[in-house]
Enzyme design. Structure first.
Site, PDB file in Angstrom:
ATOM      1  N   HIS A  99       1.042  -1.127   0.316  1.00  0.00           N
ATOM      2  CA  HIS A  99      -0.378  -0.053   0.526  1.00  0.00           C
ATOM      3  C   HIS A  99       0.546   1.238  -0.499  1.00  0.00           C
ATOM      4  O   HIS A  99       2.161   1.155   0.945  1.00  0.00           O
ATOM      5  CB  HIS A  99      -0.891   0.189   1.325  1.00  0.00           C
ATOM      6  CG  HIS A  99      -1.652   0.951   0.679  1.00  0.00           C
ATOM      7  ND1 HIS A  99      -1.685   2.541   1.377  1.00  0.00           N
ATOM      8  CD2 HIS A  99      -3.649   0.848   0.384  1.00  0.00           C
ATOM      9  CE1 HIS A  99      -2.696   3.051   1.283  1.00  0.00           C
ATOM     10  NE2 HIS A  99      -3.979   1.753   0.542  1.00  0.00           N
ATOM     11  N   ASP A 157      -7.637  -5.542  -0.051  1.00  0.00           N
ATOM     12  CA  ASP A 157      -8.492  -6.625  -1.083  1.00  0.00           C
ATOM     13  C   ASP A 157      -8.132  -8.028  -1.113  1.00  0.00           C
ATOM     14  O   ASP A 157      -9.013  -8.471  -2.084  1.00  0.00           O
ATOM     15  CB  ASP A 157      -7.629  -5.964  -2.252  1.00  0.00           C
ATOM     16  CG  ASP A 157      -8.782  -4.378  -2.509  1.00  0.00           C
ATOM     17  OD1 ASP A 157      -9.922  -4.568  -2.385  1.00  0.00           O
ATOM     18  OD2 ASP A 157      -7.621  -3.546  -3.345  1.00  0.00           O
TER      19      ASP A 157
HETATM   20  N1  CMC Z   1       4.263  -7.833  -4.932  1.00  0.00           N
HETATM   21  C1  CMC Z   1       5.643  -7.443  -4.718  1.00  0.00           C
HETATM   22  N2  CMC Z   1       6.441  -6.728  -4.698  1.00  0.00           N
HETATM   23  C2  CMC Z   1       5.653  -5.256  -4.411  1.00  0.00           C
HETATM   24  C3  CMC Z   1       4.260  -5.427  -3.852  1.00  0.00           C
HETATM   25  C4  CMC Z   1       3.426  -6.562  -4.663  1.00  0.00           C
HETATM   26  N3  CMC Z   1       2.295  -6.782  -4.021  1.00  0.00           N
HETATM   27  N4  CMC Z   1       4.148  -3.980  -4.195  1.00  0.00           N
HETATM   28  C5  CMC Z   1       5.192  -3.519  -4.241  1.00  0.00           C
HETATM   29  N5  CMC Z   1       6.537  -4.181  -4.532  1.00  0.00           N
HETATM   30  C6  CMC Z   1       7.763  -3.341  -4.340  1.00  0.00           C
HETATM   31  C7  CMC Z   1       7.789  -3.070  -5.301  1.00  0.00           C
HETATM   32  O1  CMC Z   1       8.495  -3.661  -6.915  1.00  0.00           O
HETATM   33  C8  CMC Z   1       9.297  -2.378  -5.007  1.00  0.00           C
HETATM   34  O2  CMC Z   1       9.903  -3.075  -4.869  1.00  0.00           O
HETATM   35  P1  CMC Z   1      11.537  -1.998  -4.846  1.00  0.00           P
HETATM   36  O3  CMC Z   1      11.957  -1.200  -3.881  1.00  0.00           O
HETATM   37  O4  CMC Z   1      12.370  -3.173  -5.155  1.00  0.00           O
HETATM   38  O5  CMC Z   1      11.383  -1.324  -5.943  1.00  0.00           O
HETATM   39  C9  CMC Z   1       8.379  -1.245  -3.480  1.00  0.00           C
HETATM   40  O6  CMC Z   1       7.983  -2.990  -3.256  1.00  0.00           O
HETATM   41  C10 CMC Z   1       6.886  -0.199  -3.201  1.00  0.00           C
HETATM   42  O7  CMC Z   1       6.638  -0.159  -4.086  1.00  0.00           O
HETATM   43  P2  CMC Z   1       6.127   0.873  -4.820  1.00  0.00           P
HETATM   44  O8  CMC Z   1       6.127   0.408  -6.562  1.00  0.00           O
HETATM   45  O9  CMC Z   1       6.942   1.936  -5.364  1.00  0.00           O
HETATM   46  O10 CMC Z   1       4.673   1.259  -3.812  1.00  0.00           O
HETATM   47  P3  CMC Z   1       3.139   1.908  -4.230  1.00  0.00           P
HETATM   48  O11 CMC Z   1       2.813   3.136  -3.558  1.00  0.00           O
HETATM   49  O12 CMC Z   1       3.965   2.973  -5.989  1.00  0.00           O
HETATM   50  O13 CMC Z   1       2.414   1.205  -5.132  1.00  0.00           O
HETATM   51  C11 CMC Z   1       0.902  -0.300  -4.656  1.00  0.00           C
HETATM   52  C12 CMC Z   1       1.347   0.418  -3.920  1.00  0.00           C
HETATM   53  C13 CMC Z   1      -0.702  -0.509  -4.207  1.00  0.00           C
HETATM   54  C14 CMC Z   1      -0.032   0.014  -6.194  1.00  0.00           C
HETATM   55  C15 CMC Z   1       1.932  -1.467  -4.964  1.00  0.00           C
HETATM   56  O14 CMC Z   1       2.591  -1.995  -3.503  1.00  0.00           O
HETATM   57  C16 CMC Z   1       1.460  -3.166  -5.541  1.00  0.00           C
HETATM   58  O15 CMC Z   1       0.638  -2.694  -6.735  1.00  0.00           O
HETATM   59  N6  CMC Z   1       0.299  -3.761  -5.000  1.00  0.00           N
HETATM   60  C17 CMC Z   1      -0.477  -4.508  -5.802  1.00  0.00           C
HETATM   61  C18 CMC Z   1      -1.787  -3.911  -6.526  1.00  0.00           C
HETATM   62  C19 CMC Z   1      -2.799  -3.832  -5.091  1.00  0.00           C
HETATM   63  O16 CMC Z   1      -3.196  -4.974  -4.177  1.00  0.00           O
HETATM   64  N7  CMC Z   1      -3.579  -2.940  -4.634  1.00  0.00           N
HETATM   65  C20 CMC Z   1      -4.669  -2.811  -4.467  1.00  0.00           C
HETATM   66  C21 CMC Z   1      -4.684  -1.273  -3.502  1.00  0.00           C
HETATM   67  S1  CMC Z   1      -5.033  -1.041  -1.732  1.00  0.00           S
HETATM   68  C22 CMC Z   1      -6.843  -1.418  -2.259  1.00  0.00           C
HETATM   69  C23 CMC Z   1      -6.252  -0.007  -3.312  1.00  0.00           C
HETATM   70  O17 CMC Z   1      -6.175   1.361  -3.160  1.00  0.00           O
HETATM   71  O18 CMC Z   1      -7.919  -0.209  -3.567  1.00  0.00           O
END
Ligand code: CMC
Length: 428
Positions: free
Chosen positions: A306, A363
């Site tokens: 998140h 989720d």
């Molecule tokens: N699986 C594997 N690696 C992950 C994941 C994941 N679900 N989420 C983040 N990472 C890693 C990412 O690769 C990065 O690694 P590094 O630092 O080595 O490059 C690090 O964790 C930080 O991730 P980020 O993409 O910079 O984080 P963000 O704040 O931009 O993204 C997120 C947040 C929710 C989009 C992301 O965690 C994600 O894609 N999660 C899966 C989709 C999901 O479950 N979304 C629902 C969110 S909650 C409800 C809502 O908002 O509606």
């Protein structure tokens, strides 16, 4: 005297006011930065940008706190029904008996769709995604209710709020009926908000229908925990569109489109698809954890991580407990739930996830509950939208009531080609 932050900007020391919230959060107000220096700030994905001050929802990602209008989410989920929480979010206070029954009554009196609006559904393909139908029909509400589109007229805004709250479940249920080839069930106004939705989803004219009280309770809880989450992607979209003085229906329709994305509300659908994929692939959870860690692979564990919560998602805690209780009560042995539990355990112990503070989010378990209730996967994000509606409305209303409201218009740093000579088509 307000606090100031000193910034050394290309040799000039400048001072900017520090804004402090009621929970001691601090921000530097840089709105005068460009005027004073010619510089703007850049923050891709708005990771560090406060777009507004808001009194609706407080969340602290480090400590896993979520409160609507000051009330902890745990208390609201335990003691309230969704309509009561919607009132709290939209109007700022918990309603007394009279206010609540007036609010319920006015919602009840707007649940039906205009008969011409029902005809829209004939034009959509049978396999249309219900989120696409939801946003289209909500947008089309502005063609049916042209008498209430002025965002500056409080009475018009009020009637639009009631119409949206009342009709969204009907629009949503019909999108399901359409995909199943079932007749549309009219709303029944003697039922509660959640019972009525389940009735419209699942009843058929040839049989009596009574919603299972366990499902009604679970749905009520899920709608409450999804009801607001401050400046998330869809809420920011609603505010962005609304900032141009677009009407409430158009703004909410845009929010629905933003919510649809798999990185936002669409993740609940993606979680179940992922769990199904793992099951069909022999249930090897470790393999998928390894894939998620492999940067070359591009696969992510859906339902993990998140932008704000870096400790745990308090909503996920509430939902997981409810999910356990529901499955026990129904004596359901859902193999996907078992895979979800194993996945959670492995991921929470794995250094990659621990180091990046990637916890199960809202989720992760909601999909399992929806499955147990017989709700098809395509409808999961629609239910998220039904829950988020009062939050979107509250933010749209708060923005319009703010004396400092301006159109949202970020700037950019241009990094394209410099000026060049036009080349005629035969010379390209
Ligand atoms: N699986 C594997 N690696 C992950 C994941 C994941 N679900 N989420 C983040 N990472 C890693 C990412 O690769 C990065 O690694 P590094 O630092 O080595 O490059 C690090 O964790 C930080 O991730 P980020 O993409 O910079 O984080 P963000 O704040 O931009 O993204 C997120 C947040 C929710 C989009 C992301 O965690 C994600 O894609 N999660 C899966 C989709 C999901 O479950 N979304 C629902 C969110 S909650 C409800 C809502 O908002 O509606």
């Amino acid at each position: 005297m307000s606090k100031m932050a000193k910034i050394d900007c290309e040799g000039h020391e400048l001072e900017f006011p520090v804004v402090e919230g009621t929970e001691n959060e601090k921000a530097i107000d840089i709105s005068a930065l460009r005027k004073q220096t010619g510089l703007i700030t850049i923050d891709e994905g708005y990771v560090n940008t406060g777009s507004t001050q808001s009194g609706i929802t407080f969340l602290n990602g480090e400590e896993g706190i979520l409160r609507y209008r000051g009330y902890p989410i745990e208390d609201l989920a335990k003691n309230c029904d969704f309509v009561e929480v919607a009132y709290l979010l939209i109007y700022g206070e918990l309603p007394n008996q009279t206010e609540l029954s007036d609010f319920r009554d006015s919602i009840r009196h707007h649940t039906m769709l205009h008969e011409d609006m029902r005809l829209f559904y004939n034009g959509f393909p049978r396999d249309a995604h219900p989120m696409a139908i939801l946003s289209s029909v909500v947008s089309a509400m502005s063609t049916f209710y042209q008498d209430s589109l002025d965002p500056h007229d409080p009475e018009q805004v009020e009637i639009s709020i009631r119409r949206l709250m009342a009709k969204l479940p009907t629009i949503a249920a019909y999108s399901h009926n359409k995909s199943e080839g079932q007749p549309f069930a009219y709303p029944q106004n003697d039922l509660s908000y959640c019972e009525n939705f389940l009735q419209m989803m699942f009843s058929v004219p040839c049989e009596p229908y009574k919603a299972d009280p366990t499902f009604v309770e679970a749905l009520n809880m899920l709608l409450i925990v999804h009801a607001d989450h401050e400046q998330n992607c869809s809420t920011s979209t609603v505010r962005m569109v609304g900032s141009a003085d677009s009407n409430l229906f158009a703004s909410i329709s845009a929010g629905i489109c933003a919510l649809w994305g798999p990185l936002h509300g669409g993740a609940n659908e993606a979680v179940v698809s992922m769990l199904q994929q793992i099951q069909e692939d022999g249930g090897d959870v470790d393999k998928y954890v390894a894939m998620a860690k492999d940067k070359e692979n591009g696969f992510r564990l859906m339902g993990f991580g998140h932008r704000v919560y870096k400790n745990f998602d308090p909503r996920a805690k509430i939902i997981k407990k409810a999910c356990d209780q529901l499955l026990n009560k129904l004596d359901l042995d859902d193999p996907l739930f078992e895979i979800a539990q194993r996945l959670e355990k492995v991921a929470l112990e794995d250094e990659y996830f621990v180091k990046r503070k990637l916890y199960p989010n809202v989720d992760f378990y909601s999909g399992v509950i929806y499955r147990a209730m017989g709700i098809p996967v395509g409808m999961f994000t629609v239910l998220f939208a039904m829950g988020r509606l009062p939050g979107w409305i509250a933010h749209w209303k708060e923005m319009h009531e703010s004396p400092s409201k301006r159109i949202c218009r970020p700037r950019q740093i241009y990094n394209g080609p410099n000026v060049r000579e036009f080349v005629s088509i035969e010379n390209r």
